[in-house]
Design an enzyme around this catalytic site. Structure first.
Site, short mmCIF file in Angstrom:
data_model
loop_
_atom_site.label_atom_id
_atom_site.label_comp_id
_atom_site.label_asym_id
_atom_site.label_seq_id
_atom_site.Cartn_x
_atom_site.Cartn_y
_atom_site.Cartn_z
N ASN A 176 57.85 81.40 44.03
CA ASN A 176 56.95 80.32 44.58
C ASN A 176 57.47 80.02 45.94
OD1 ASN A 176 54.92 80.50 42.37
ND2 ASN A 176 55.94 79.12 41.23
N HIS A 218 49.07 81.36 41.08
CA HIS A 218 50.58 81.11 40.62
C HIS A 218 50.31 79.82 39.58
CE1 HIS A 218 53.02 83.47 43.26
NE2 HIS A 218 52.06 84.02 43.46
N ASP A 219 49.54 79.20 39.61
CA ASP A 219 49.44 78.05 38.82
C ASP A 219 49.06 78.58 37.23
OD1 ASP A 219 49.77 75.40 37.95
OD2 ASP A 219 47.56 75.39 37.86
N HIS A 276 43.79 89.82 47.48
CA HIS A 276 44.96 90.12 48.43
C HIS A 276 44.11 90.73 49.88
CE1 HIS A 276 49.00 90.63 46.10
NE2 HIS A 276 48.52 89.52 46.46
#
Length: 336
Positions: free
Chosen positions: A103, A75-76, A203
């Site tokens: 987030n 995500h960053d 995942h």
């Protein structure tokens, strides 16, 4: 012994691939000043300090720490690049990335790991190690601790000065994305469709909230209330965990019900049997363009592991900041 041999193999593979990628992208890498030995002189214990923090977290929080940190790294990097902008807190004048809707479900262990490691490193090497590099190393070490591959982490990133929730909403892939949308998301970050399939394999660790897939259970289409690509038994179990009303933000379900805390290739095996949790997971098997790669990884864990290590090196190069547009934050949650 077997685990050590495999880890040595992954390191050898990524060392070779780093050389190849540097040749292909030499000017970009030179500008970013990335290198495996960036802190060899300025902070030689950098990686061992981070490893100790990770061990402490695993002892106290448990294996959930791995999935939370690898997700935080992804995500960053997808928003403003790999610059630790996701760690910055909101102010009265700005809603930061970490408070964007996509987030809000990020677990706290990844944040805590980086902040704790930064505190310890500041005591040894003040003003030297970036929060972005700490997160990159922590993501690698948590994956390895969960049974996954290891790789050589290039370092030298600077921390970003921009963090906006609106950018996270725009840049992060959606749980309902199809292959075209996912491919476009990754292409915007200089990553290929193959990279997308490989990195989706993260995942194999972690959990999702019900709201990310409940439409597949109850309101899929006018013809089918439940997504027909879902394994019927799997769908029935999901409905038990996630009722049609309530539980969306409080209940979590593992991406990989077989081994949610182990980094392996079960994620791809699940896709083959209709047990991909998100639309963006299962579509990788139902789309002809990506099916063959899913089948390969489902059958060959070594292929997945080696490709994942290489893809993580590439991900770590996305949007890297240098001294011209970044800094070494004193506090990972605040711009200097």
């Amino acid at each position: 012994m077997e685990k050590l041999v495999k880890q040595a193999m992954w390191v050898g593979i990524t060392a070779l691939m780093i050389t190849v990628l540097n040749i292909i992208d030499q000017r970009w890498i030179a500008n970013a000043q990335l290198s495996p030995g960036f802190y060899s002189n300025s902070c030689p214990n950098m990686e061992s300090v981070i490893q100790q923090v990770i061990q402490d977290k695993l002892n106290t929080v448990g294996p959930i720490a791995a999935s939370e940190t690898i997700r935080l790294f992804f995500h960053d990097c997808f928003v403003e690049g790999c610059d630790a902008s996701v760690l910055i807190v909101s102010t009265n004048n700005n809603v930061a990335e970490r408070d964007a809707t996509p987030n809000l479900s990020l677990g706290g262990t990844g944040f805590d790991t980086v902040v704790e490691a930064k505190t310890r490193l500041e005591a040894q090497c003040p003003g030297v190690v970036s929060c972005a590099d700490i997160l990159a190393v922590a993501a690698r070490d948590y994956v390895t601790a969960a049974g996954g591959p290891t790789w050589i982490v290039e370092k030298g990133r600077k921390d970003g000065r921009v963090s906006m929730a609106s950018h996270a909403v725009a840049d992060l892939p959606n749980a309902t994305s199809d292959v075209n949308q996912l491919t476009a998301n990754f292409a915007a970050k200089r990553l290929t469709q193959l990279d997308m399939i490989i990195l989706s394999g993260a995942h194999t660790l972690g959990f999702s909230h019900c709201d990310q897939f409940s439409s597949r259970l109850y309101t899929f289409s006018s013809q089918n209330a439940t997504d027909p690509s879902l394994n019927p038994d799997f769908a029935a179990g999901l409905k038990t965990s996630c009722p049609q009303s309530g539980g969306d933000l409080t209940v979590v379900v593992p991406f990989d019900a077989k081994s949610p805390f182990t980094f392996d290739n079960a994620y791809y095996q699940n896709l083959v049997t209709g047990m991909g949790l998100l639309t963006s997971d299962e579509i990788l098997f139902t789309d002809d363009r990506t099916m063959d790669t899913v089948l390969d990884f489902a059958q060959n864990s070594n292929n997945f592991f080696s490709d994942f290590a290489i893809a993580m090196v590439k991900l770590g190069r996305v949007g890297v900041k240098d001294a011209s547009n970044g800094e070494i934050r004193k506090d990972c949650t605040l711009i200097n």
